[in-house]
Enzyme design. Structure first.
Site, PDB file in Angstrom:
ATOM      1  N   ARG A  17      48.098  43.930  66.213  1.00 45.05           N
ATOM      2  CA  ARG A  17      48.991  42.768  66.274  1.00 45.05           C
ATOM      3  C   ARG A  17      50.151  43.022  67.253  1.00 45.05           C
ATOM      4  O   ARG A  17      50.069  43.871  68.118  1.00 45.05           O
ATOM      5  CB  ARG A  17      49.528  42.391  64.883  1.00 45.05           C
ATOM      6  CG  ARG A  17      48.465  42.253  63.802  1.00 45.05           C
ATOM      7  CD  ARG A  17      47.437  41.191  64.116  1.00 45.05           C
ATOM      8  NE  ARG A  17      46.645  40.850  62.938  1.00 45.05           N
ATOM      9  CZ  ARG A  17      45.405  40.395  62.984  1.00 45.05           C
ATOM     10  NH1 ARG A  17      44.761  40.231  64.129  1.00 45.05           N
ATOM     11  NH2 ARG A  17      44.761  40.086  61.880  1.00 45.05           N
ATOM     12  N   HIS A 170      31.702  45.764  64.546  1.00 46.62           N
ATOM     13  CA  HIS A 170      31.616  45.596  63.088  1.00 46.62           C
ATOM     14  C   HIS A 170      30.240  45.121  62.640  1.00 46.62           C
ATOM     15  O   HIS A 170      30.097  44.043  62.051  1.00 46.62           O
ATOM     16  CB  HIS A 170      32.708  44.663  62.545  1.00 46.62           C
ATOM     17  CG  HIS A 170      33.061  43.495  63.425  1.00 46.62           C
ATOM     18  ND1 HIS A 170      32.155  42.561  63.822  1.00 46.62           N
ATOM     19  CD2 HIS A 170      34.236  43.121  63.979  1.00 46.62           C
ATOM     20  CE1 HIS A 170      32.758  41.669  64.588  1.00 46.62           C
ATOM     21  NE2 HIS A 170      34.017  41.980  64.705  1.00 46.62           N
ATOM     22  N   ASP A 242      38.241  47.810  62.146  1.00 50.04           N
ATOM     23  CA  ASP A 242      38.514  46.367  62.152  1.00 50.04           C
ATOM     24  C   ASP A 242      39.655  46.047  61.189  1.00 50.04           C
ATOM     25  O   ASP A 242      39.703  44.953  60.603  1.00 50.04           O
ATOM     26  CB  ASP A 242      37.275  45.528  61.837  1.00 50.04           C
ATOM     27  CG  ASP A 242      37.443  44.085  62.311  1.00 50.04           C
ATOM     28  OD1 ASP A 242      38.371  43.812  63.097  1.00 50.04           O
ATOM     29  OD2 ASP A 242      36.656  43.224  61.887  1.00 50.04           O
ATOM     30  N   ALA A 258      40.964  35.334  57.777  1.00 49.25           N
ATOM     31  CA  ALA A 258      39.934  36.386  57.641  1.00 49.25           C
ATOM     32  C   ALA A 258      40.497  37.696  58.178  1.00 49.25           C
ATOM     33  O   ALA A 258      41.072  37.731  59.257  1.00 49.25           O
ATOM     34  CB  ALA A 258      38.693  35.995  58.426  1.00 49.25           C
TER      35      ALA A 258
HETATM   36  O1  DOR Z   1      38.037  39.494  59.651  1.00 47.83           O
HETATM   37  C1  DOR Z   1      38.387  39.568  60.811  1.00 47.83           C
HETATM   38  N1  DOR Z   1      39.692  39.531  61.161  1.00 47.83           N
HETATM   39  N2  DOR Z   1      37.455  39.664  61.752  1.00 47.83           N
HETATM   40  C2  DOR Z   1      37.755  39.606  63.037  1.00 47.83           C
HETATM   41  O2  DOR Z   1      36.857  39.645  63.842  1.00 47.83           O
HETATM   42  C3  DOR Z   1      39.152  39.417  63.482  1.00 47.83           C
HETATM   43  C4  DOR Z   1      40.107  39.845  62.475  1.00 47.83           C
HETATM   44  C5  DOR Z   1      41.534  39.372  62.717  1.00 47.83           C
HETATM   45  O3  DOR Z   1      41.976  39.457  63.861  1.00 47.83           O
HETATM   46  O4  DOR Z   1      42.199  38.962  61.781  1.00 47.83           O
HETATM   47 ZN    ZN Z   2      38.157  42.769  64.836  1.00 47.18          ZN
END
Ligand code: DOR
Ligand code: ZN
Length: 340
Positions: A17, A170, A242, A258
């Site tokens: 981030r 992943h 990830d 997600a």
């Molecule tokens: O679960 C996920 N979160 N999969 C991804 O590919 C990106 C990631 C995110 O950047 O939050």
């Molecule tokens: Zn990712």
């Protein structure tokens, strides 16, 4: 007390981030890893070399561990061109990342279609320049089949560009393993969550949004076959967490984000897992040696992480000023502790 030493641990798929979030979470990675592949899906995606270099500086200036090496990635959009790729290469960027549009967090600028004439040309250039092509390989079909359906695209790219190293990021579906076995230039990263959980761990009882990620967790067979690749440190796979933090409020709202934040204590968690399966001797290859070979990494500042056989716990929450982040397996008991 029993100890193990891990040399140069690498996280080959990480979301660090930016801004406040980065400042709050970076230590979890830099205290454990010698380097990490940092993903470019920021709110302003890293679509140019200039943005990547700025991001690299943000990472280094916020890290207490000055030897930590971020491997920067370039987010591929339809407007990428040869000149930009040359510039990226000159500045030491080795990895290009493809997101299909809408596949995951901040992928709105991703590709509508992968196999366009322009993208095939870009792949040709990338192959000649020695880039690694890292792909979030999912279609927009049924969730449980998205990665499998994307397999045709992996196969086509691998055949047409045999010298281009392509990474299935992943990997989550056992049906993708065949691609690894068939094409010499296809590799994969594996997360801790996909090798230890199934869809039931997210929604088999009460819904657990902290286990919601893309690609979605799959079946026991998928989990077990992927775990087997990791435990045996299959030479074409490397560890990529990830780890993808989201604020708790964004996980618990409607249209939940997600992403699973797995960085805290992840080496101790991996050691616990590998030991449970009597495969501790393969952990070094899975968390470093394989990646060094696949990505030709030979410029790391050496880092040794010592773990001792003593209980530790995953933190139950990470407190930020306004909100919390709930880590993967919050509160779980681990068999190993990092010696600081
Ligand atoms: O679960 C996920 N979160 N999969 C991804 O590919 C990106 C990631 C995110 O950047 O939050
Ligand atoms: Zn990712």
């Amino acid at each position: 007390m029993e100890e193990i030493v891990l040399k140069d641990p690498l996280d080959m798929h990480l979301h660090l981030r930016e801004g406040e979030m980065l400042k709050n979470i970076i230590e979890y990675t830099t205290s454990q890893f010698a380097g990490a592949v940092v993903m470019p899906n920021l709110t302003t995606p890293i679509t140019t070399t200039e943005l990547a270099l700025q991001y690299g500086e943000e990472i280094t200036s916020n890290s207490k561990h000055k030897t930590f090496k971020p491997f920067l990635t370039l987010y591929i959009t339809d407007s990428i061109n040869e000149e930009e790729l040359k510039y990226a290469k000159n500045k030491g960027i080795k990895i290009l990342k493809i997101y299909p549009k809408g596949a995951t967090t901040n992928s709105e600028n991703g590709l509508n279609e992968i196999l366009t004439p322009h993208m095939l040309k870009i792949c040709d250039i990338a192959e000649n320049m020695g880039f690694i092509l890292s792909i979030h390989g999912e279609t927009n079909g049924f969730s449980m089949d998205r990665e499998y359906q994307f397999g045709k695209i992996f196969a086509k790219l691998a055949q047409d560009f045999p010298k281009l190293k392509i990474v299935i990021e992943h990997m989550s579906d056992h049906r993708s393993i065949e691609l690894l076995e068939t094409y010499p230039n296809i590799y994969a990263t594996l997360t801790l969550h996909h090798i230890t959980m199934t869809l039931d761990d997210m929604l088999g009882g009460a819904l657990n949004a902290h286990r919601f990620c893309k690609p979605i967790l799959k079946t026991p067979k998928d989990r077990d076959m992927l775990l087997n690749l990791a435990l045996n440190a299959h030479p074409k796979v490397s560890f990529g967490s990830d780890s993808a933090p989201h604020l708790e409020k964004n996980k618990l709202k409607d249209s939940a984000a997600a992403g699973i934040f797995s960085s805290p204590m992840i080496l101790c968690a991996l050691a616990t897992l590998f030991e449970k399966h009597n495969k501790l001797e393969n952990l070094q290859a899975f968390i470093s040696n394989n990646a060094k070979k696949i990505y030709n990494i030979n410029d790391l500042q050496p880092k040794e992480i010592r773990l001792c056989k003593k209980h530790s716990w995953v933190p139950t929450q990470i407190k930020l000023i306004q909100n919390n982040i709930i880590p993967f397996n919050a509160g779980a008991l681990l068999e190993w502790t990092q010696v600081i």
